[in-house]
Design a protein around this motif. Sequence first.
Motif, PDB file in Angstrom:
ATOM      1  N   ALA A 220       0.832  -1.210   0.000  1.00 37.39           N
ATOM      2  CA  ALA A 220       0.000   0.000   0.000  1.00 37.39           C
ATOM      3  C   ALA A 220       0.859   1.251   0.000  1.00 37.39           C
ATOM      4  CB  ALA A 220      -0.940  -0.002   1.207  1.00 37.39           C
ATOM      5  N   GLY A 221       1.966   1.208   0.721  1.00 38.20           N
ATOM      6  CA  GLY A 221       2.849   2.367   0.767  1.00 38.20           C
ATOM      7  C   GLY A 221       3.433   2.692  -0.598  1.00 38.20           C
ATOM      8  N   GLN A 222       3.862   1.672  -1.325  1.00 39.99           N
ATOM      9  CA  GLN A 222       4.424   1.898  -2.650  1.00 39.99           C
ATOM     10  C   GLN A 222       3.355   2.416  -3.610  1.00 39.99           C
ATOM     11  OE1 GLN A 222       7.307  -0.872  -4.465  1.00 39.99           O
ATOM     12  NE2 GLN A 222       5.923  -1.039  -6.214  1.00 39.99           N
ATOM     13  N   ALA A 223       2.144   1.854  -3.511  1.00 40.56           N
ATOM     14  CA  ALA A 223       1.056   2.326  -4.364  1.00 40.56           C
ATOM     15  C   ALA A 223       0.763   3.800  -4.094  1.00 40.56           C
ATOM     16  CB  ALA A 223      -0.192   1.485  -4.132  1.00 40.56           C
ATOM     17  N   ALA A 224       0.807   4.184  -2.822  1.00 46.81           N
ATOM     18  CA  ALA A 224       0.546   5.580  -2.467  1.00 46.81           C
ATOM     19  C   ALA A 224       1.603   6.501  -3.067  1.00 46.81           C
ATOM     20  CB  ALA A 224       0.508   5.726  -0.946  1.00 46.81           C
ATOM     21  N   GLU A 225       2.860   6.079  -3.008  1.00 38.28           N
ATOM     22  CA  GLU A 225       3.930   6.890  -3.592  1.00 38.28           C
ATOM     23  C   GLU A 225       3.765   7.015  -5.107  1.00 38.28           C
ATOM     24  OE1 GLU A 225       7.569   5.089  -2.375  1.00 38.28           O
ATOM     25  OE2 GLU A 225       7.374   5.729  -0.285  1.00 38.28           O
ATOM     26  N   GLN A 226       3.369   5.933  -5.747  1.00 38.46           N
ATOM     27  CA  GLN A 226       3.144   5.977  -7.197  1.00 38.46           C
ATOM     28  C   GLN A 226       2.006   6.924  -7.541  1.00 38.46           C
ATOM     29  OE1 GLN A 226       2.480   1.832  -7.899  1.00 38.46           O
ATOM     30  NE2 GLN A 226       4.646   1.364  -8.247  1.00 38.46           N
ATOM     31  N   LEU A 227       0.939   6.888  -6.761  1.00 38.01           N
ATOM     32  CA  LEU A 227      -0.203   7.760  -7.022  1.00 38.01           C
ATOM     33  C   LEU A 227       0.165   9.230  -6.834  1.00 38.01           C
ATOM     34  CD1 LEU A 227      -2.939   5.593  -5.302  1.00 38.01           C
ATOM     35  CD2 LEU A 227      -2.941   6.263  -7.706  1.00 38.01           C
ATOM     36  N   GLU A 228       0.944   9.522  -5.809  1.00 37.45           N
ATOM     37  CA  GLU A 228       1.319  10.911  -5.562  1.00 37.45           C
ATOM     38  C   GLU A 228       2.293  11.435  -6.613  1.00 37.45           C
ATOM     39  OE1 GLU A 228       2.586  11.748  -1.591  1.00 37.45           O
ATOM     40  OE2 GLU A 228       0.648  11.204  -0.708  1.00 37.45           O
ATOM     41  N   SER A 229       3.173  10.574  -7.103  1.00 37.97           N
ATOM     42  CA  SER A 229       4.157  11.002  -8.096  1.00 37.97           C
ATOM     43  C   SER A 229       3.598  10.952  -9.520  1.00 37.97           C
ATOM     44  CB  SER A 229       5.406  10.118  -8.021  1.00 37.97           C
ATOM     45  OG  SER A 229       5.123   8.800  -8.474  1.00 37.97           O
ATOM     46  N   GLY A 230       2.576  10.116  -9.722  1.00 36.42           N
ATOM     47  CA  GLY A 230       2.049   9.911 -11.067  1.00 36.42           C
ATOM     48  C   GLY A 230       2.884   8.955 -11.886  1.00 36.42           C
ATOM     49  N   ASP A 231       3.916   8.373 -11.269  1.00 35.30           N
ATOM     50  CA  ASP A 231       4.807   7.441 -11.960  1.00 35.30           C
ATOM     51  C   ASP A 231       4.509   6.024 -11.486  1.00 35.30           C
ATOM     52  OD1 ASP A 231       6.798   5.994 -13.144  1.00 35.30           O
ATOM     53  OD2 ASP A 231       8.470   7.030 -12.164  1.00 35.30           O
ATOM     54  N   TYR A 232       3.728   5.282 -12.268  1.00 35.31           N
ATOM     55  CA  TYR A 232       3.328   3.938 -11.870  1.00 35.31           C
ATOM     56  C   TYR A 232       4.397   2.894 -12.196  1.00 35.31           C
ATOM     57  CZ  TYR A 232      -1.198   6.235 -11.456  1.00 35.31           C
ATOM     58  OH  TYR A 232      -2.221   7.079 -11.102  1.00 35.31           O
ATOM     59  N   THR A 233       5.531   3.337 -12.714  1.00 36.41           N
ATOM     60  CA  THR A 233       6.635   2.408 -12.964  1.00 36.41           C
ATOM     61  C   THR A 233       7.644   2.431 -11.820  1.00 36.41           C
ATOM     62  OG1 THR A 233       7.979   4.051 -14.156  1.00 36.41           O
ATOM     63  CG2 THR A 233       6.387   2.771 -15.451  1.00 36.41           C
ATOM     64  N   ARG A 234       7.442   3.298 -10.859  1.00 37.44           N
ATOM     65  CA  ARG A 234       8.397   3.434  -9.756  1.00 37.44           C
ATOM     66  C   ARG A 234       8.393   2.182  -8.882  1.00 37.44           C
ATOM     67  NH1 ARG A 234       8.035   8.463  -5.566  1.00 37.44           N
ATOM     68  NH2 ARG A 234       8.689   9.574  -7.458  1.00 37.44           N
ATOM     69  N   GLY A 235       9.554   1.587  -8.700  1.00 36.68           N
ATOM     70  CA  GLY A 235       9.702   0.455  -7.789  1.00 36.68           C
ATOM     71  C   GLY A 235       9.011  -0.819  -8.224  1.00 36.68           C
ATOM     72  N   VAL A 236       8.707  -0.948  -9.498  1.00 39.09           N
ATOM     73  CA  VAL A 236       7.972  -2.128  -9.966  1.00 39.09           C
ATOM     74  C   VAL A 236       8.862  -3.367  -9.925  1.00 39.09           C
ATOM     75  CG1 VAL A 236       6.827  -3.188 -11.945  1.00 39.09           C
ATOM     76  CG2 VAL A 236       6.425  -0.778 -11.404  1.00 39.09           C
ATOM     77  N   VAL A 237       8.335  -4.432  -9.358  1.00 35.04           N
ATOM     78  CA  VAL A 237       9.042  -5.720  -9.312  1.00 35.04           C
ATOM     79  C   VAL A 237       8.421  -6.690 -10.318  1.00 35.04           C
ATOM     80  CG1 VAL A 237       9.627  -7.715  -7.894  1.00 35.04           C
ATOM     81  CG2 VAL A 237       9.699  -5.401  -6.895  1.00 35.04           C
ATOM     82  N   SER A 238       7.101  -6.786 -10.285  1.00 38.07           N
ATOM     83  CA  SER A 238       6.383  -7.639 -11.229  1.00 38.07           C
ATOM     84  C   SER A 238       5.420  -6.741 -11.987  1.00 38.07           C
ATOM     85  CB  SER A 238       5.617  -8.730 -10.466  1.00 38.07           C
ATOM     86  OG  SER A 238       4.894  -9.559 -11.357  1.00 38.07           O
ATOM     87  N   ASN A 239       5.760  -6.448 -13.246  1.00 33.90           N
ATOM     88  CA  ASN A 239       4.972  -5.440 -13.957  1.00 33.90           C
ATOM     89  C   ASN A 239       3.610  -5.976 -14.413  1.00 33.90           C
ATOM     90  OD1 ASN A 239       5.321  -6.789 -16.424  1.00 33.90           O
ATOM     91  ND2 ASN A 239       7.134  -5.598 -16.957  1.00 33.90           N
TER      92      ASN A 239
END
Length: 294
Positions: A220-239
């Motif tokens: 959830a924390g990573q998803a929140a960071e992606q939503l705030e940045s608008g970058d959904y590729t950030r920190g992706v492990v399994s795309n």
Amino acid sequence: MTDNAVGPPPLTLLGLGAMGTALAKTWLDAGHPLTVWNRTPGRAEPLAAAGAAVAGTAAEAVAANELTVVCLLDDASVGAALDGADLAGRDLVNLTTSTPAEARARAGWAKERGARFLDGGIMAVPPMIGVPEAGGYVFYSGDGALFEARRETLAAPAGTVFVGEDAGLAALHDVALLSAMTGMFAGMAHAFALLRKEDVRPTAFAPLLSGWLTAMAGSAGQAAEQLESGDYTRGVVSNLEMQVAGSATLLRTAEEQGVSAELLTPYLALMRRRLAEGHGDEDTTGVVELLLRP
């Protein structure tokens, strides 16, 4: 009875269902003089025996104290109960489950009648009320000055979390968490269904399921960071491309086990749609964009 500065301040509670009764008992145990009202008077009898004053009408109950807490069935019942009550100069805290729009409308309604208003979303079940170690708490939103003034009283039954001056935010936080919980329960139901006809004891599987869900909740924390940045590729492990490809196994297994995939297919359909739009290198967080209506 009016508020005073000696001892725990008095308050009024409207509504004595399971949650209201739990709240009432906790305030009484904490030494708060309490006036109660319920549409079915019989529910008040045990509380009267414990020291609560019982009002004959909701209007009389509101008049008894400066602070009134409401815990009724729905927003319509709040309006019906308070119809005719004099709210001028009163503090009104609504713990009735409502939608954000209903909470905002009720805040405006209270303001027009001269009352300060807080809306609350209870993140607990009745047995958790008055038991700090149970971890229950209540979201509050609305009049910040009212929250600060009444924080100690409101904290007696459960923890308090103020989420903003917008009266709808408590209900929004409440429903968002409950929606996530509902999705989790759907996943649990599907997982148990897959095992139902096999020689696997549910009680043996449950710790594995609980541990897995706990570990996955950290995303959830990573998803929140992606939503705030608008970058959904950030920190992706399994795309997304990999996850869509892997989802075929989930569906084939459900078919083999004779289990309906209806709890999974709406989410998987969103994943496939996002992939078709060219977002295969993202995480699954991007499906949020597909849920937003114009």
